[in-house]
Design a protein around this motif. Structure first.
Motif, mmCIF file in Angstrom:
data_model
loop_
_atom_site.group_PDB
_atom_site.id
_atom_site.type_symbol
_atom_site.label_atom_id
_atom_site.label_comp_id
_atom_site.label_asym_id
_atom_site.label_seq_id
_atom_site.Cartn_x
_atom_site.Cartn_y
_atom_site.Cartn_z
ATOM 1 N N ARG A 1 1.020 -0.911 -0.025
ATOM 2 C CA ARG A 1 -0.204 -0.004 0.415
ATOM 3 C C ARG A 1 0.816 1.416 -0.103
ATOM 4 O O ARG A 1 0.891 2.437 -1.145
ATOM 5 C CB ARG A 1 -1.001 0.191 1.068
ATOM 6 N N MET B 8 -7.625 5.992 -4.915
ATOM 7 C CA MET B 8 -7.043 4.977 -5.431
ATOM 8 C C MET B 8 -6.643 4.503 -6.632
ATOM 9 O O MET B 8 -7.434 4.706 -7.460
ATOM 10 C CB MET B 8 -6.026 4.235 -4.189
ATOM 11 N N SER C 77 -4.210 10.541 0.941
ATOM 12 C CA SER C 77 -4.234 10.140 1.150
ATOM 13 C C SER C 77 -4.738 9.861 3.325
ATOM 14 O O SER C 77 -3.702 10.524 3.854
ATOM 15 C CB SER C 77 -4.501 8.912 1.245
ATOM 16 N N LEU D 170 -0.408 4.403 -1.973
ATOM 17 C CA LEU D 170 -1.379 5.275 -1.595
ATOM 18 C C LEU D 170 -0.626 7.816 -2.340
ATOM 19 O O LEU D 170 0.374 6.997 -2.167
ATOM 20 C CB LEU D 170 -1.229 5.543 -0.458
ATOM 21 N N VAL E 45 -11.727 6.842 0.520
ATOM 22 C CA VAL E 45 -9.852 5.766 0.121
ATOM 23 C C VAL E 45 -9.643 5.087 -1.549
ATOM 24 O O VAL E 45 -8.928 6.030 -1.975
ATOM 25 C CB VAL E 45 -9.861 4.893 1.354
#
Length: 568
Positions: free
Chosen positions: A222, A253, A230, A226, A249
């Motif tokens: 991740r 992405m 974020s 990200l 979120v």
């Protein structure tokens, strides 16, 4: 005066049957009608045959709207079903039945349904138990709140125990995720900013065993995907706390494995808490919440406290690491490169301790005696701090000067150093061993001041421990003590090894046992080139990062006649 007793009066006897005579029907009807408990009776067709005034008030209908009607026509379906079930059970068992139900009328109330058999059919009554029920629920809420408060305190205690004194902070924080799940969240990922300024996920966990691999895989990828907007990126950059829906979120992405894994994880929301250290974050605690889970104020307060304690632990280890780097740089600056000796190979090693506070006074040295013989020195100043490292540098230079000026042997050099310490460095304690290779490399002359014994390994693998216990008294105690000197033969190709106690001493074994273990390892490795031998010996003896400094100096003889080389 007549003293005779008056005649006894016969008592009036009331027949028991007269006392127990049933009340008149009108009185019975009045008692049932005015009873404060809602009473009803059913006929064989499960229709209401009788209802008193309390039942009328509870059900919100007059008797004319109740009598002759089926139960499920005047009561909510779930309550009617409970009444019919209880009445059927009472008739079949010929005994009373009781069950608690929400009130069938309007309002948030509770009643206790009682059903019992009568000659004409089942009867049932509703008794208002709202006050009792609310008291029970309040007590249960208080009990649950106390349990949750106790669990939060236990969690904070466990976090403190895990982080207190931790030197490998990444491992400690990796287990932090397991501590906060499931008390504070369904899933968790812990992120740390390392000393190079990179943010890395170091631990993850989930309450659902089937999703633990998913959250671990998500944590592995991740941070590379990200976006800067974020919640995690904002928390790392500015220390901003956030609570976001996972849908928002996901909208930030880009398509790819990280987004797919977050979808597979299926959380509804996330709480992102920075790990603070002064005015800057040193990491992030990300809590994932499944649908239907909403943290209360106490949960969030506990999560913030966990994040605060984790941030302090990271900051403490980072500070200790910086101190260790400075202390190690100081110590290495005081240790020279080994001299070059014709007719011999020379290798030196220094390995700092795992703890910053353990960087101290271990030293090695190698130089040429005025007569041209190689001299090996190993020493250890008492203490484990930068002051010990500074004292080590002073003693190391002083020993060199004494040896060069006097041209004396090992024992006399140690005696001169001991005498100088008494005047120049009172209160300083140190151990040391000096070994001088003489007679064209065929003999070793050595002396020890409280130091572990030198080892000599023949090319055939025979290893001798030049042991006279720990030698003479350590330096800095009594400058008048006698210093002894010993000799040992050296075959061509022999390896001489001097080392500090960090190589052989452990909490779970004595120094003698450590020296015996070192002797066995050296026997197995003696056929390796000297540089590889030293590296492998350290790897086998330390099995990781040592708890104390380690210094060693090793010399291997070659059949090359007299020694000659640049003075170190």
């Amino acid at each position: 005066m007549d003293d005779r007793c008056p005649p006894a009066v016969a008592p009036t006897v009331v027949p028991l049957a007269a006392v127990l005579t049933p009340p008149e029907p009108a009185l019975s009807t009045a008692l049932l009608a005015t009873a404060p408990v809602a009473l009803c009776c059913l006929d064989a067709t499960q229709r209401i045959r009788y209802a008193n005034r309390a039942a009328e008030r509870l059900l919100g209908r007059p008797a004319t709207g109740l009598l002759g009607r089926p139960v499920d026509a005047v009561l909510p379906s779930d309550v009617a079903a409970a009444v019919l079930t209880a009445c059927a059970e009472a008739m079949s068992s010929a005994g009373p039945v009781a069950v608690e139900l929400p009130t069938p009328g309007a309002g948030a109330r509770w009643v206790e349904l009682h059903a019992w058999p009568t000659p004409v059919g089942p009867a049932f009554a509703f008794i208002d138990i709202t006050i009792r029920r609310r008291a029970q629920e309040a007590g249960e809420r208080a009990r649950q709140a106390a349990e949750r408060a106790g669990a939060r305190l236990a969690l904070l205690a466990a976090v403190s125990a895990e982080l207190a004194g931790a030197r490998d902070v990444e491992s400690a924080l990796g287990s932090l995720a397991r501590l906060v799940v499931p008390d504070l969240a369904d899933g968790c990922i812990v992120t740390v900013i390392d000393r190079d300024g990179r943010a890395r996920d170091v631990g993850s966990w989930h309450a659902d065993p089937d999703r633990r691999e998913v959250v671990a895989r998500y944590a592995a990828v991740r941070m590379d995907t990200l976006p800067e907007t974020s919640p995690v990126a904002r928390a790392l950059r500015a220390g901003t706390e956030a609570r976001e829906s996972v849908d928002s979120v996901l909208g930030l992405m880009p398509p790819g494995p990280a987004r797919d894994l977050l979808l597979a994880l299926r959380p509804e929301s996330a709480v992102v808490l920075p790990l603070p250290a002064g005015d800057r974050p040193v990491g992030v605690l990300t809590l994932y919440l499944d649908p239907g889970r909403t943290p209360d104020a106490d949960d969030l307060a506990a999560a913030r406290e966990v994040a605060d304690r984790a941030g302090r632990a990271v900051d403490r280890v980072h500070r200790a690491s910086r101190q260790a780097q400075l202390a190690e740089a100081l110590q290495r600056s005081l240790l020279t490169e080994p001299l070059s000796v014709d007719g011999a190979q020379l290798e030196v090693r220094y390995v700092p301790a795992a703890e910053a506070a353990q960087v101290g006074g271990d030293w090695y040295d190698a130089f040429l005696h005025p007569a041209g013989d190689p001299v090996l020195v190993i020493g250890d100043v008492a203490g484990h701090d930068t002051a010990a490292a500074a004292e080590m540098g002073q003693l190391r230079g002083l020993l060199r000067g004494i040896a060069h000026y006097s041209g004396a042997g090992p024992a006399e050099v140690l005696r001169g150093l001991d005498a100088a310490m008494g005047h120049m460095y009172p209160g300083t304690l140190a151990t040391a061993a000096i070994a001088r290779v003489e007679r064209d490399g065929t003999e070793l002359r050595w002396a020890s001041a409280g130091h572990p014994p030198p080892l000599v390994a023949d090319p055939d693998g025979t290893v001798s421990v030049l042991s006279r216990g720990f030698g003479d008294l350590l330096l800095g105690v009594d400058p008048t003590t006698a210093r002894r000197e010993f000799t040992a033969p050296l075959p061509l190709g022999a390896t001489v090894l001097l080392y500090t106690d960090g190589l052989v001493e452990r909490r779970d074994r004595s120094v003698d046992a450590g020296v015996a273990h070192l002797q066995r390892q050296l026997a197995e490795l003696v056929g390796l080139p000297l540089d590889r031998l030293c590296d492998e010996l350290l790897a086998r003896m330390l099995a990781g990062v040592p708890q104390d400094d380690v210094a060693l100096v090793a010399l291997r003889l070659q059949p090359a006649g007299r020694f000659a080389g640049a003075a170190g």
